[in-house]
Design a protein around this motif. Structure first.
Motif, PDB file in Angstrom:
ATOM      1  N   UNK A  85      50.484  52.032  16.821  1.00  0.00           N
ATOM      2  CA  UNK A  85      51.489  50.927  16.963  1.00  0.00           C
ATOM      3  C   UNK A  85      50.659  49.687  16.525  1.00  0.00           C
ATOM      4  N   UNK A  86      51.547  48.614  16.368  1.00  0.00           N
ATOM      5  CA  UNK A  86      50.840  47.500  15.840  1.00  0.00           C
ATOM      6  C   UNK A  86      51.849  46.358  16.143  1.00  0.00           C
ATOM      7  N   UNK A  87      51.331  45.106  16.034  1.00  0.00           N
ATOM      8  CA  UNK A  87      52.078  43.882  15.884  1.00  0.00           C
ATOM      9  C   UNK A  87      51.893  42.908  14.788  1.00  0.00           C
ATOM     10  N   UNK A  88      52.597  42.197  14.291  1.00  0.00           N
ATOM     11  CA  UNK A  88      52.549  41.263  13.290  1.00  0.00           C
ATOM     12  C   UNK A  88      53.292  39.924  13.689  1.00  0.00           C
ATOM     13  N   UNK A  89      52.971  38.959  12.692  1.00  0.00           N
ATOM     14  CA  UNK A  89      53.557  37.665  12.913  1.00  0.00           C
ATOM     15  C   UNK A  89      54.692  37.516  11.822  1.00  0.00           C
ATOM     16  N   UNK A  90      55.736  37.186  11.939  1.00  0.00           N
ATOM     17  CA  UNK A  90      56.724  36.898  10.744  1.00  0.00           C
ATOM     18  C   UNK A  90      56.916  35.373  10.972  1.00  0.00           C
ATOM     19  N   UNK A  91      56.528  34.781   9.607  1.00  0.00           N
ATOM     20  CA  UNK A  91      56.808  33.277   9.381  1.00  0.00           C
ATOM     21  C   UNK A  91      57.942  33.030   8.951  1.00  0.00           C
ATOM     22  N   UNK A  92      58.800  32.104   9.621  1.00  0.00           N
ATOM     23  CA  UNK A  92      59.963  31.864   9.080  1.00  0.00           C
ATOM     24  C   UNK A  92      60.175  30.386   9.137  1.00  0.00           C
ATOM     25  N   UNK A  93      60.604  29.481   8.100  1.00  0.00           N
ATOM     26  CA  UNK A  93      61.060  28.344   8.008  1.00  0.00           C
ATOM     27  C   UNK A  93      62.145  27.931   8.913  1.00  0.00           C
ATOM     28  N   UNK A  94      62.202  26.773   9.564  1.00  0.00           N
ATOM     29  CA  UNK A  94      63.199  26.109  10.274  1.00  0.00           C
ATOM     30  C   UNK A  94      63.619  24.828   9.735  1.00  0.00           C
ATOM     31  N   UNK A  95      64.884  24.815   9.370  1.00  0.00           N
ATOM     32  CA  UNK A  95      65.584  23.640   9.010  1.00  0.00           C
ATOM     33  C   UNK A  95      66.127  22.691   9.981  1.00  0.00           C
ATOM     34  N   UNK A  96      66.103  21.614   9.883  1.00  0.00           N
ATOM     35  CA  UNK A  96      66.668  20.780  10.641  1.00  0.00           C
ATOM     36  C   UNK A  96      67.767  20.098   9.840  1.00  0.00           C
ATOM     37  N   UNK A  97      69.156  20.140  10.468  1.00  0.00           N
ATOM     38  CA  UNK A  97      69.970  19.696   9.688  1.00  0.00           C
ATOM     39  C   UNK A  97      70.358  18.240  10.309  1.00  0.00           C
TER      40      UNK A  97
END
Length: 99
Positions: A85-97
């Motif tokens: 079992x493992x964990x990882x980090x998903x990087x996601x851009x956050x847009x500001x409208x």
């Protein structure tokens, strides 16, 4: 701005596979890493250096509870078949409208 989402994976294949998004989205990568390590996933490994796979969808750092030396399954080519079992980090851009 980039956000960081911890993701858990049980490491199993097909019918036994489970994956779960973390309940918190972080704005600092260090905070996401601290959260993962607080759950006991303290061993950092670069994926997929040791596996018998050609998976391209995720390459990066994974966090494990146990070292690769504990894996005893091997493919016909002699490479390890990792079911930890493992964990990882998903990087996601956050847009500001802007209105």
């Amino acid at each position: 701005m980039t956000t960081f989402i911890p993701i858990y994976d049980n490491g199993q294949e097909y019918e036994d596979h489970q994956s779960q998004l973390g309940g918190i989205v972080y704005i600092k990568e260090e905070s996401a890493i601290d959260s993962i390590k607080s759950k006991g996933f303290i061993i950092e490994e670069t994926f997929p250096y040791h596996l018998d796979t050609n998976i391209q969808e995720y390459e990066g750092v994974r966090f494990y509870k146990e070292p690769i030396e504990n894996v005893t399954l091997k493919s016909v080519t002699g490479k390890l078949l990792d079911d930890r079992e493992y964990m990882y980090i998903h990087k996601m851009p956050l847009e500001e409208n802007m209105l």
